[in-house]
Motif scaffolding. Structure first.
Motif, PDB file in Angstrom:
ATOM      1  N   PRO A 134      40.282 -72.557  22.455  1.00 27.49           N
ATOM      2  CA  PRO A 134      41.042 -73.378  23.409  1.00 27.49           C
ATOM      3  C   PRO A 134      40.682 -73.076  24.854  1.00 27.49           C
ATOM      4  O   PRO A 134      40.262 -71.962  25.191  1.00 27.49           O
ATOM      5  CB  PRO A 134      42.494 -72.980  23.111  1.00 27.49           C
ATOM      6  CG  PRO A 134      42.413 -71.604  22.538  1.00 27.49           C
ATOM      7  CD  PRO A 134      41.120 -71.573  21.764  1.00 27.49           C
ATOM      8  N   THR A 135      40.831 -74.083  25.678  1.00 23.94           N
ATOM      9  CA  THR A 135      40.669 -73.892  27.122  1.00 23.94           C
ATOM     10  C   THR A 135      42.035 -73.569  27.701  1.00 23.94           C
ATOM     11  O   THR A 135      42.957 -74.394  27.651  1.00 23.94           O
ATOM     12  CB  THR A 135      40.106 -75.156  27.784  1.00 23.94           C
ATOM     13  OG1 THR A 135      38.845 -75.467  27.196  1.00 23.94           O
ATOM     14  CG2 THR A 135      39.926 -74.943  29.281  1.00 23.94           C
ATOM     15  N   LEU A 136      42.190 -72.370  28.192  1.00 22.59           N
ATOM     16  CA  LEU A 136      43.492 -71.923  28.675  1.00 22.59           C
ATOM     17  C   LEU A 136      43.701 -72.328  30.138  1.00 22.59           C
ATOM     18  O   LEU A 136      42.752 -72.580  30.877  1.00 22.59           O
ATOM     19  CB  LEU A 136      43.616 -70.403  28.538  1.00 22.59           C
ATOM     20  CG  LEU A 136      43.532 -69.837  27.120  1.00 22.59           C
ATOM     21  CD1 LEU A 136      43.737 -68.333  27.141  1.00 22.59           C
ATOM     22  CD2 LEU A 136      44.539 -70.497  26.189  1.00 22.59           C
ATOM     23  N   MET A 137      44.961 -72.359  30.484  1.00 17.65           N
ATOM     24  CA  MET A 137      45.320 -72.692  31.866  1.00 17.65           C
ATOM     25  C   MET A 137      44.810 -71.605  32.811  1.00 17.65           C
ATOM     26  O   MET A 137      44.533 -70.472  32.403  1.00 17.65           O
ATOM     27  CB  MET A 137      46.846 -72.783  31.978  1.00 17.65           C
ATOM     28  CG  MET A 137      47.547 -71.473  31.683  1.00 17.65           C
ATOM     29  SD  MET A 137      49.328 -71.571  31.745  1.00 17.65           S
ATOM     30  CE  MET A 137      49.781 -69.867  31.410  1.00 17.65           C
ATOM     31  N   LYS A 138      44.683 -71.964  34.072  1.00 22.30           N
ATOM     32  CA  LYS A 138      44.295 -70.988  35.078  1.00 22.30           C
ATOM     33  C   LYS A 138      45.354 -69.890  35.154  1.00 22.30           C
ATOM     34  O   LYS A 138      46.550 -70.172  35.136  1.00 22.30           O
ATOM     35  CB  LYS A 138      44.139 -71.675  36.438  1.00 22.30           C
ATOM     36  CG  LYS A 138      43.604 -70.761  37.528  1.00 22.30           C
ATOM     37  CD  LYS A 138      43.424 -71.509  38.834  1.00 22.30           C
ATOM     38  CE  LYS A 138      42.880 -70.591  39.921  1.00 22.30           C
ATOM     39  NZ  LYS A 138      42.704 -71.298  41.208  1.00 22.30           N
ATOM     40  N   GLY A 139      44.909 -68.656  35.219  1.00 21.20           N
ATOM     41  CA  GLY A 139      45.845 -67.539  35.281  1.00 21.20           C
ATOM     42  C   GLY A 139      46.366 -67.103  33.930  1.00 21.20           C
ATOM     43  O   GLY A 139      47.380 -66.393  33.858  1.00 21.20           O
ATOM     44  N   ALA A 140      45.701 -67.520  32.850  1.00 22.87           N
ATOM     45  CA  ALA A 140      46.110 -67.090  31.508  1.00 22.87           C
ATOM     46  C   ALA A 140      46.092 -65.563  31.415  1.00 22.87           C
ATOM     47  O   ALA A 140      45.251 -64.895  32.020  1.00 22.87           O
ATOM     48  CB  ALA A 140      45.181 -67.693  30.471  1.00 22.87           C
ATOM     49  N   LEU A 141      47.036 -65.036  30.620  1.00 24.84           N
ATOM     50  CA  LEU A 141      47.238 -63.587  30.572  1.00 24.84           C
ATOM     51  C   LEU A 141      46.855 -63.003  29.210  1.00 24.84           C
ATOM     52  O   LEU A 141      46.982 -63.680  28.180  1.00 24.84           O
ATOM     53  CB  LEU A 141      48.715 -63.264  30.840  1.00 24.84           C
ATOM     54  CG  LEU A 141      49.287 -63.712  32.185  1.00 24.84           C
ATOM     55  CD1 LEU A 141      50.790 -63.487  32.215  1.00 24.84           C
ATOM     56  CD2 LEU A 141      48.610 -62.974  33.335  1.00 24.84           C
ATOM     57  N   PRO A 142      46.433 -61.743  29.176  1.00 25.51           N
ATOM     58  CA  PRO A 142      46.269 -61.052  27.897  1.00 25.51           C
ATOM     59  C   PRO A 142      47.638 -60.782  27.285  1.00 25.51           C
ATOM     60  O   PRO A 142      48.662 -60.805  27.981  1.00 25.51           O
ATOM     61  CB  PRO A 142      45.554 -59.759  28.282  1.00 25.51           C
ATOM     62  CG  PRO A 142      45.938 -59.517  29.702  1.00 25.51           C
ATOM     63  CD  PRO A 142      46.087 -60.878  30.325  1.00 25.51           C
ATOM     64  N   HIS A 143      47.663 -60.509  25.998  1.00 25.65           N
ATOM     65  CA  HIS A 143      48.949 -60.440  25.285  1.00 25.65           C
ATOM     66  C   HIS A 143      49.871 -59.343  25.809  1.00 25.65           C
ATOM     67  O   HIS A 143      51.098 -59.490  25.749  1.00 25.65           O
ATOM     68  CB  HIS A 143      48.712 -60.257  23.777  1.00 25.65           C
ATOM     69  CG  HIS A 143      48.137 -58.934  23.402  1.00 25.65           C
ATOM     70  ND1 HIS A 143      46.797 -58.685  23.322  1.00 25.65           N
ATOM     71  CD2 HIS A 143      48.753 -57.763  23.088  1.00 25.65           C
ATOM     72  CE1 HIS A 143      46.592 -57.427  22.960  1.00 25.65           C
ATOM     73  NE2 HIS A 143      47.762 -56.847  22.816  1.00 25.65           N
ATOM     74  N   TRP A 144      49.318 -58.235  26.297  1.00 24.08           N
ATOM     75  CA  TRP A 144      50.209 -57.172  26.788  1.00 24.08           C
ATOM     76  C   TRP A 144      50.964 -57.600  28.049  1.00 24.08           C
ATOM     77  O   TRP A 144      52.090 -57.167  28.252  1.00 24.08           O
ATOM     78  CB  TRP A 144      49.441 -55.868  27.000  1.00 24.08           C
ATOM     79  CG  TRP A 144      48.231 -55.950  27.875  1.00 24.08           C
ATOM     80  CD1 TRP A 144      48.178 -55.853  29.230  1.00 24.08           C
ATOM     81  CD2 TRP A 144      46.882 -56.140  27.437  1.00 24.08           C
ATOM     82  NE1 TRP A 144      46.886 -55.964  29.672  1.00 24.08           N
ATOM     83  CE2 TRP A 144      46.057 -56.133  28.595  1.00 24.08           C
ATOM     84  CE3 TRP A 144      46.288 -56.291  26.186  1.00 24.08           C
ATOM     85  CZ2 TRP A 144      44.673 -56.295  28.534  1.00 24.08           C
ATOM     86  CZ3 TRP A 144      44.912 -56.446  26.128  1.00 24.08           C
ATOM     87  CH2 TRP A 144      44.124 -56.459  27.288  1.00 24.08           C
ATOM     88  N   GLU A 145      50.359 -58.478  28.826  1.00 28.93           N
ATOM     89  CA  GLU A 145      51.065 -59.027  29.989  1.00 28.93           C
ATOM     90  C   GLU A 145      52.058 -60.102  29.562  1.00 28.93           C
ATOM     91  O   GLU A 145      53.162 -60.201  30.112  1.00 28.93           O
ATOM     92  CB  GLU A 145      50.062 -59.602  30.991  1.00 28.93           C
ATOM     93  CG  GLU A 145      49.118 -58.585  31.608  1.00 28.93           C
ATOM     94  CD  GLU A 145      49.845 -57.611  32.529  1.00 28.93           C
ATOM     95  OE1 GLU A 145      51.010 -57.875  32.907  1.00 28.93           O
ATOM     96  OE2 GLU A 145      49.247 -56.559  32.866  1.00 28.93           O
ATOM     97  N   LEU A 146      51.687 -60.894  28.570  1.00 21.62           N
ATOM     98  CA  LEU A 146      52.613 -61.908  28.039  1.00 21.62           C
ATOM     99  C   LEU A 146      53.833 -61.240  27.407  1.00 21.62           C
ATOM    100  O   LEU A 146      54.960 -61.721  27.545  1.00 21.62           O
ATOM    101  CB  LEU A 146      51.896 -62.781  26.999  1.00 21.62           C
ATOM    102  CG  LEU A 146      50.807 -63.706  27.535  1.00 21.62           C
ATOM    103  CD1 LEU A 146      49.989 -64.267  26.369  1.00 21.62           C
ATOM    104  CD2 LEU A 146      51.409 -64.842  28.354  1.00 21.62           C
ATOM    105  N   ALA A 147      53.596 -60.141  26.695  1.00 24.29           N
ATOM    106  CA  ALA A 147      54.694 -59.421  26.050  1.00 24.29           C
ATOM    107  C   ALA A 147      55.708 -58.947  27.078  1.00 24.29           C
ATOM    108  O   ALA A 147      56.934 -59.005  26.854  1.00 24.29           O
ATOM    109  CB  ALA A 147      54.152 -58.245  25.262  1.00 24.29           C
ATOM    110  N   LYS A 148      55.210 -58.498  28.216  1.00 25.51           N
ATOM    111  CA  LYS A 148      56.095 -58.039  29.293  1.00 25.51           C
ATOM    112  C   LYS A 148      56.787 -59.209  29.975  1.00 25.51           C
ATOM    113  O   LYS A 148      58.005 -59.174  30.243  1.00 25.51           O
ATOM    114  CB  LYS A 148      55.280 -57.235  30.299  1.00 25.51           C
ATOM    115  CG  LYS A 148      56.094 -56.562  31.385  1.00 25.51           C
ATOM    116  CD  LYS A 148      55.205 -55.678  32.253  1.00 25.51           C
ATOM    117  CE  LYS A 148      56.028 -54.945  33.303  1.00 25.51           C
ATOM    118  NZ  LYS A 148      55.153 -54.059  34.135  1.00 25.51           N
TER     119      LYS A 148
END
Length: 423
Positions: A134-148
């Motif tokens: 997939p083409t992610l949005m600008k500023g997409a985060l790795p999962h450890w940042e998403l988890a936080k």
């Protein structure tokens, strides 16, 4: 472990085959053959001593019946020495047999002819790839940042409670974790695997049976007071269900699945590649295990690979399959296929499953046999696969399904989670 008869009859061929693992096994196999010859020599001598004892015992009985007690007593003195000799031989035999087993445990499995040559993971052969990255949005985060950001996994709280590598799943993160476990188990049972709930601690015999001991001893958590090990994978207790078992060919295949937490010390693992869920000391995994007739095991391996493919297709995750080279092949495996999910946010592939055929390597350790249609007892083939390991699957979902609204849930999981968005 390797079958002794095969080493006796095909030593040079085995040395050549093990070179695919970048291993010169000549000295190891020679030691095994020397110990085997020594063991057989002691056994022959002991058998002769026991036969002599039996003969003398019959002669003593005959002499007593004939009223020749003095002659009988003289022979009894001789049997006393023979008994002491046989006891010493028995102790020597046990010692050599133990040393022989220890030598055999050091020799890895013979790679299948399909295993490519190579010395590291860089030499693994990609055999399949599917799914659009997939083409992610600008500023997409790795999962450890998403988890936080969404407060669904707390790595720091895990450090407080236990230490690094023991995350705490919270709220929708915990529910997503539970949903994945239930989904994987349902997919496996629907495919004919019987669900088993097994202990999370095993004894040393179980570790030796499936080959984690002595090879991975330093990677396993050891409860020294009770001499028990926390399991590194459900493969260990599930496969050991059939240790010391003789099945009938009508019982095959045996197909089991089980969910367990897994515990691995992962000593020496540091760096950015192990951040977040990429590598943990405790993680959840659903496993599939098969016991097959030798003639059917590679067809079964293909079936297992297709099964895992189907799950990843339903999760709509981009994935690829690698055939492991000799240098990256697991100690007990004859042939392994690794599944990897592409993490778009990390821009790297994450291993999420290994599917392996061990042929007779585990069954020889386990004494897991079956009677074929002619009534002949022979070793079964064992296979196992992750279906699936949760941490990196979860990482792939969080990263690849992120959007400006939040993290979308794959359609296949919504009936299990009860929600379609983490926001």
């Amino acid at each position: 472990m390797l079958v002794l008869q095969a080493i006796r009859e095909n030593k040079e061929a085995l040395v050549t085959a093990l070179k695919k693992r970048n291993l010169d096994a000549d000295a190891l196999l020679n030691k095994v053959l020397e110990l085997d010859e020594k063991r057989r020599g002691i056994q022959t001598e002991m058998d002769g001593t026991l036969a002599q004892l039996n003969s003398l015992s019959r002669e003593i009985g005959t002499l007593y019946k004939a009223g020749k007690a003095q002659e009988a007593n003289l022979l009894k003195e001789k049997t006393t020495q023979l008994k002491e000799d046989s006891k010493s031989m028995g102790e020597a035999l046990n010692a050599v047999a133990t040393e022989l087993d220890q030598a055999l445990y050091l020799i890895p499995n013979i790679p299948n002819e399909l295993v490519p040559a190579g010395s590291s993971e860089e030499d693994n052969e990609e055999v399949f790839r599917e799914g659009e990255v997939p083409t992610l949005m600008k500023g997409a985060l790795p999962h450890w940042e998403l988890a936080k950001k969404y407060d669904i996994i707390d790595f720091e709280l895990g450090v407080k409670i236990t230490g690094a590598g023991f995350p705490v799943y919270k709220g929708k993160g915990a529910r997503l974790q539970r949903a994945l476990i239930a989904y994987f188990l349902d997919k496996n049972t629907a495919a004919g695997y019987t669900e088993m709930q097994v202990p999370y601690l095993v004894n040393a015999a179980s570790g030796f049976g499936t080959g984690q001991l002595p090879d991975k001893e330093g990677q396993m958590y050891h409860v020294t007071a009770d001499d028990l090990y926390l399991i590194p994978t459900a493969e260990v207790p599930v496969t050991n269900i059939l240790r010391d078992t003789i099945l009938n060919y009508q019982d095959l295949p045996v197909c089991y699945t089980g969910y367990t937490p897994c515990f691995r010390r992962e000593a020496g693992s540091y760096g950015a590649h192990v951040r977040g869920l990429n590598r943990l000391h405790q993680f959840d995994k659903v496993e599939i295990v098969r016991v097959e007739e030798p003639a059917n095991s590679y067809e079964a391996l293909t079936t297992m690979v297709e099964h895992v493919k189907g799950i990843l297709r339903e999760l709509e995750l981009p994935f690829r399959i690698l055939r492991l080279c000799g240098g990256d092949l697991g100690f007990t495996s004859a042939l392994t296929y690794d599944f990897e999910v592409f993490s778009t946010a990390q821009d790297r592939w994450l291993e999420i499953s290994s599917v392996s055929n061990f042929e007779t390597y585990q069954s020889n350790r386990l004494k897991l046999r079956f009677k074929d249609q002619n009534g002949k007892t022979q070793l079964a083939h064992t296979l196992n696969g992750s279906s699936l390991a949760l941490p990196r699957v979860l990482a792939g979902i969080l990263e690849n399904y992120q959007s400006a609204e939040g993290i979308h849930i794959p359609k296949a999981l919504i009936p299990y989670t009860g929600f379609d968005l983490i926001d």
